[in-house]
Scaffold this active site. Structure first.
Site, PDB file in Angstrom:
ATOM      1  N   LYS A 292      25.802 -62.751 -18.355  1.00 18.42           N
ATOM      2  CA  LYS A 292      26.773 -63.336 -19.018  1.00 18.42           C
ATOM      3  C   LYS A 292      26.582 -63.560 -20.486  1.00 18.42           C
ATOM      4  O   LYS A 292      25.211 -63.868 -20.951  1.00 18.42           O
ATOM      5  CB  LYS A 292      26.890 -64.969 -18.477  1.00 18.42           C
TER       6      LYS A 292
ATOM      7  N   LYS B 269      30.163 -60.762 -17.363  1.00 17.12           N
ATOM      8  CA  LYS B 269      31.142 -61.603 -18.185  1.00 17.12           C
ATOM      9  C   LYS B 269      30.534 -61.459 -19.687  1.00 17.12           C
ATOM     10  O   LYS B 269      29.583 -61.905 -19.887  1.00 17.12           O
ATOM     11  CB  LYS B 269      30.870 -62.816 -17.550  1.00 17.12           C
TER      12      LYS B 269
HETATM   13  C1  PBG Z   1      30.241 -72.391 -18.013  1.00 17.45           C
HETATM   14  C2  PBG Z   1      31.413 -71.440 -18.112  1.00 17.45           C
HETATM   15  C3  PBG Z   1      32.201 -70.862 -19.216  1.00 17.45           C
HETATM   16  C4  PBG Z   1      33.103 -69.942 -18.714  1.00 17.45           C
HETATM   17  C5  PBG Z   1      33.024 -70.024 -17.427  1.00 17.45           C
HETATM   18  N1  PBG Z   1      31.836 -70.761 -17.010  1.00 17.45           N
HETATM   19  C6  PBG Z   1      32.040 -71.271 -20.502  1.00 17.45           C
HETATM   20  C7  PBG Z   1      30.847 -71.081 -21.408  1.00 17.45           C
HETATM   21  O1  PBG Z   1      29.788 -70.384 -20.815  1.00 17.45           O
HETATM   22  O2  PBG Z   1      30.935 -71.548 -22.367  1.00 17.45           O
HETATM   23  C8  PBG Z   1      34.105 -69.266 -19.411  1.00 17.45           C
HETATM   24  C9  PBG Z   1      35.321 -68.687 -19.001  1.00 17.45           C
HETATM   25  C10 PBG Z   1      36.308 -68.305 -19.744  1.00 17.45           C
HETATM   26  O3  PBG Z   1      36.233 -68.202 -20.990  1.00 17.45           O
HETATM   27  O4  PBG Z   1      37.356 -67.962 -19.062  1.00 17.45           O
HETATM   28  N2  PBG Z   1      30.731 -73.548 -17.127  1.00 17.45           N
END
Ligand code: PBG
Length: 328
Positions: free
Chosen positions: A197, A251
């Protein structure tokens, strides 16, 4: 005159020929719909930067999931927006927390017909917006944060989640959560690890959706990955699998197709990719201006993610693509 072996256009001549030789098929079975449920509202609330996506009430969420099930979408991923935030994000593991209540509602409503995945993080629930415990020095404390994640995992499993999906990027989070789940008798609850991520600017609209802003202009670069790194993603994926992840995720998706392809090559576990909020919003914004054909670009994006090697795609397009695929 080209050599015979160079006549690649023969198989592109008719739609039926193209269908016959298509290497990648996007189906409704590939899709997971990310959904937002908010505590303390009586009507669904639109999200300006995510057109077509809403913050659901418990009731509207129930209806949405019933409709997604009817369309054949096999899974949903839940995110909660609590009425109150605190330093530890206690709403994330409160048995009466919004996601736990929603999981119970949905389990009662759809039984096993839809896979219920719960995002496991605390940033939606903390008053500072970070994904864990912030020390006096302003650091996010890795191991103290794991203790929170263990509680969240057990609460989600107890409320009926099939899969919990840790997204906080703390080291050792999969091992910690697996241990907590097993210790509480939830051996059957699976873990979808947000393994690779990245600290991406493409999460902007999501933070509007969950009412999160990070304190003091902060960011997540101290725990999420640096977009410049590819080998590091492989290390993350290997670590999460060694710790017990059942499925792994990359991601965002489109800017990281190389990482998805690498993930596919290094594991036999299912590989998920998250087509995130900014990826969705860019399509919607350009389509609204008439600059692109939004439906065509949506299919092209999702097909590319599958072609790169993903088995599962989390996407805000899930509903409309499911409707389109069944000709609705
Ligand atoms: C953290 C989380 C995020 C997303 C999914 N889980 C945000 C982040 O890491 O700041 C982002 C998903 C998206 O942009 O669609 N809870």
């Amino acid at each position: 005159m080209a050599f015979p072996e160079q006549r690649l256009r023969r198989l592109r001549r008719t739609p039926a020929l193209r269908r016959l030789v298509a290497e990648t098929r996007l189906t409704v079975d590939d899709l997971v719909a990310p959904l937002f449920v908010r505590e303390g509202i009586s009507d669904p609330q639109g999200i300006a930067s995510l057109p077509g996506v809403v913050q659901h009430t418990r009731e509207s969420l129930r209806r949405e999931v019933v409709e997604l099930a009817a369309l054949g979408v096999p899974a949903v991923m839940l995110f909660g927006i609590p009425a109150h935030k605190d330093a530890e994000g206690s709403g994330a593991w409160d048995p009466q927390g919004i996601v736990q209540l929603a999981l119970q509602d949905l389990r009662a409503e759809v039984g096993d017909a839809v896979v219920l995945i719960a995002d496991l993080c605390v940033d939606e629930y903390t008053n500072h917006g970070h994904c864990g415990i912030v020390t006096d020095g302003g650091e996010v404390d890795n191991d103290a944060s794991l203790r929170l994640y263990e509680r969240v995992a057990v609460a989600q499993a107890e409320a009926g989640a099939d899969i919990t999906a840790p997204s906080g990027m703390m080291d050792g989070q999969v091992r910690a959560i697996r241990g907590a789940l097993d210790g509480a008798g939830h051996e059957q609850t699976a873990i979808l690890a947000y393994a690779a991520k990245y600290a991406s600017a493409l999460y902007g609209p999501f933070r509007d959706a969950v009412n999160v802003s990070i304190a003091d202009g902060g960011d997540r670069q101290g725990y999420q990955q640096d977009p410049r790194n590819h080998r590091e993603a492989q290390a993350e994926i290997r670590a999460d699998i060694a710790e017990g992840a059942d499925l792994i995720m990359v991601k965002p998706a489109l800017a990281y197709l190389d990482v998805i392809a690498a993930a596919r090559a290094i594991t036999d576990r299912p590989v998920a990719a998250y087509h995130v909020s900014g990826e969705y919003s860019m399509i919607k914004a350009a389509a609204e201006r008439g600059w692109i054909d939004g439906d065509a670009v949506a299919l092209e994006h999702l097909t590319a993610i599958k072609r790169a090697g993903a088995d599962i795609i989390l996407t805000y397009l899930a509903r409309e693509v499911a409707e389109g695929l069944r000709g609705g």
